[in-house]
Enzyme design. Sequence first.
Site, mmCIF file in Angstrom:
data_model
loop_
_atom_site.group_PDB
_atom_site.id
_atom_site.type_symbol
_atom_site.label_atom_id
_atom_site.label_comp_id
_atom_site.label_asym_id
_atom_site.label_seq_id
_atom_site.Cartn_x
_atom_site.Cartn_y
_atom_site.Cartn_z
ATOM 1 N N GLY A 63 38.979 34.291 111.493
ATOM 2 C CA GLY A 63 40.230 34.473 110.861
ATOM 3 C C GLY A 63 39.900 33.944 109.292
ATOM 4 N N GLU A 114 38.836 37.198 107.909
ATOM 5 C CA GLU A 114 39.821 37.903 107.730
ATOM 6 C C GLU A 114 40.724 37.707 106.547
ATOM 7 O OE1 GLU A 114 40.884 39.379 112.281
ATOM 8 O OE2 GLU A 114 40.838 37.396 111.829
ATOM 9 N N GLU A 118 34.801 36.624 117.184
ATOM 10 C CA GLU A 118 35.877 36.409 118.315
ATOM 11 C C GLU A 118 35.477 36.783 119.752
ATOM 12 O OE1 GLU A 118 38.266 36.610 114.467
ATOM 13 O OE2 GLU A 118 36.295 37.277 115.171
ATOM 14 N N ALA A 160 40.540 30.605 113.346
ATOM 15 C CA ALA A 160 41.563 30.001 114.038
ATOM 16 C C ALA A 160 41.463 28.766 114.457
ATOM 17 C CB ALA A 160 41.928 30.838 115.057
#
Length: 266
Positions: A117, A120, A140, A72
Amino acid sequence: MGTDEQRYREFVGVRRHGYVAELVLDRPKAMNAVSTEMARSIAAACDALAADPSARAVVVTSTHERAFCVGADLKERNSFTDAELVRQRPTARACYTGVLELPMPTVAAVHGFALGGGFELALACDLIVADATAVVGLPEVSVGVIPGGGGTQLLPRRVGAARAAELVFTARRVEAPEAGELGLVDVLVGAGEDRTEALALAGRIAANSPVGLRAAKRAMRLGHGLDLRAGLEVEDAAWRSVAFSGDRAEGVAAFNEKRKPQWPGE
């Protein structure tokens, strides 16, 4: 087909290599950090690919030489009000589910950092090819949030509950050799070889029936987590969807005639 690149919004390109589509993460100034615009770019490319019957396999790559994606965009996040963060959430989710729900087989080509992310996005693919420089992880909880792009669900499915718990709770980064040992990635290659190997793997996949590939992926995804009897019903439904297809008729004919199949894709 050539390799001309088609752009989707600002930060994603799609290149074609025959029946393989390469989804290129291209926000090099931010190491592909997933900003709102980056998320929209990925989602737009995935929407187009999902609707493209000529794309038999997809490879996700990066233009940055030291990162696949660093997760992110925390600089952007830092500027958000609470209300703006809530409004951005569906946009972020659409990016990750866009990759996850692609109907054809997908391969991530990872080098350098694939964190949060970024990892991910790789986990959303069916297979992960990583080079010797890869560093993966879901950090995170170290910044006060949780993996919210599918990580808490995809990582346990890949490596088991306890292994995923250790990785998520410690927020640690895992370098390529250990990532291979733990099953965080599927194929390890030499430095700089991730894209070449991922495209080659996708090419081998794309030589097979597109109808068969999509049905097999659907059966595996829908059947995961079901008890065996229910899973076999999912498999049977997927088999029935391909049993009377043009691809099946061509596959059987080509086998008997000892030639390469020319898949109609329907």
